[in-house]
Design an enzyme around this catalytic site. Structure first.
Site, PDB file in Angstrom:
ATOM      1  N   ASN A  14      10.583  37.569  11.427  1.00 12.23           N
ATOM      2  CA  ASN A  14      11.001  36.249  10.915  1.00 12.23           C
ATOM      3  C   ASN A  14      10.907  36.202   9.392  1.00 12.23           C
ATOM      4  OD1 ASN A  14      11.660  34.196  13.152  1.00 12.23           O
ATOM      5  ND2 ASN A  14       9.895  35.332  13.931  1.00 12.23           N
ATOM      6  N   ASN A 104       6.210  25.833  10.861  1.00 12.43           N
ATOM      7  CA  ASN A 104       5.905  26.990  11.717  1.00 12.43           C
ATOM      8  C   ASN A 104       7.008  27.187  12.752  1.00 12.43           C
ATOM      9  OD1 ASN A 104       4.289  29.110  12.848  1.00 12.43           O
ATOM     10  ND2 ASN A 104       3.619  27.695  14.460  1.00 12.43           N
ATOM     11  N   HIS A 106       7.576  28.742  16.701  1.00 14.83           N
ATOM     12  CA  HIS A 106       6.819  29.128  17.891  1.00 14.83           C
ATOM     13  C   HIS A 106       7.786  29.465  19.032  1.00 14.83           C
ATOM     14  CE1 HIS A 106       3.387  29.407  20.505  1.00 14.83           C
ATOM     15  NE2 HIS A 106       4.032  28.677  21.395  1.00 14.83           N
TER      16      HIS A 106
HETATM   17  C1  GRF Z   1       7.258  34.937  16.551  1.00 17.58           C
HETATM   18  O1  GRF Z   1       7.543  34.955  17.923  1.00 17.58           O
HETATM   19  C2  GRF Z   1       6.898  33.560  16.084  1.00 17.58           C
HETATM   20  O2  GRF Z   1       7.572  32.546  16.759  1.00 17.58           O
HETATM   21  C3  GRF Z   1       5.422  33.489  16.418  1.00 17.58           C
HETATM   22  O3  GRF Z   1       4.946  34.774  16.114  1.00 17.58           O
HETATM   23  C4  GRF Z   1       5.995  35.720  16.248  1.00 17.58           C
HETATM   24  C5  GRF Z   1       6.115  36.475  14.970  1.00 17.58           C
HETATM   25  O4  GRF Z   1       7.052  37.521  15.046  1.00 17.58           O
HETATM   26  N1  GRF Z   1       4.772  32.427  15.708  1.00 17.58           N
HETATM   27  P1  GRF Z   1       7.459  38.290  13.733  1.00 17.58           P
HETATM   28  O5  GRF Z   1       6.174  38.799  13.085  1.00 17.58           O
HETATM   29  O6  GRF Z   1       8.171  37.328  12.840  1.00 17.58           O
HETATM   30  O7  GRF Z   1       8.346  39.405  14.178  1.00 17.58           O
END
Ligand code: GRF
Length: 187
Positions: A14, A104, A106
């Site tokens: 992300n 955030n 999720h």
């Molecule tokens: C994602 O699924 C996000 O929604 C959650 O933690 C995960 C992080 O994934 N909060 P990345 O590190 O961005 O690949």
């Protein structure tokens, strides 16, 4: 241009989605990564980008207040914080300083499946829909007002791993789309 910090603890997909979006880069200067895990893959991903990093290990601090104070000193000029897999609860003191400015993502249709392994739990419960939420951060884990959600109907011929991948793809698109709206102050 808004100044943005991203907080992450893990893989960083992300983080990378946000920092590599041309449209976001026109609206914001993502110039700081805060990471509480010195072994996180996000650190390698960040090397490609011209971004300041503050990497710390909470075990090196006597209290949460101590490391949060250090983070606060780094984010003084930051307008908006996007959490991207940041695995720590942010204290009331910190939240008050960034009232409504911490967002955030999720991987569940909140308020369902707060906490860890959300996709797995939803899949094992045979939920008809699985999805993603973006929300303002408050003191409760995965609490706070929901800003955006997206869902899809689960095809149970697919494995959990395939569904997890599908969720991550939605996350990246939805986080970019929502971040743009936030940066344009449309939300
Ligand atoms: C994602 O699924 C996000 O929604 C959650 O933690 C995960 C992080 O994934 N909060 P990345 O590190 O961005 O690949």
């Amino acid at each position: 241009m808004k100044k943005v910090a991203i907080f992450a603890s893990g893989n960083g997909s992300n983080f990378e989605a946000l920092i590599s979006s041309n449209e976001i880069n026109k609206l914001a200067d993502i110039n700081l990564l805060i990471c509480d895990n010195p072994n996180a893959k996000v650190i390698d991903k960040a090397k490609k980008y011209n971004i300041e990093k503050f990497i710390f290990n909470p075990k090196d601090y006597i209290s949460k207040k101590e490391y949060e104070d250090e983070i606060l000193s780094k984010v003084q000029n930051i307008d908006i914080i996007f959490l991207a897999g940041y695995m720590r609860i942010i204290s009331k003191n910190f939240l008050e300083k960034f009232n409504g400015k911490i967002i955030n993502i999720h991987p569940s249709l909140l308020p369902k499946y707060k906490g860890v392994e959300s996709i797995k739990r939803a899949y094992e419960n045979k939920e008809e829909y699985i999805g993603v939420s973006i929300h303002y951060v408050n003191e409760e884990i995965d609490g706070g007002k929901i800003i955006a959600q997206e869902k899809f109907k689960v095809d149970y011929n697919k494995s959990l791993e395939e569904i997890i991948e599908e969720v991550h793809k939605i996350e990246h698109k939805l986080y970019i789309k929502t971040a743009i709206k936030i940066l344009k102050e449309e939300l």
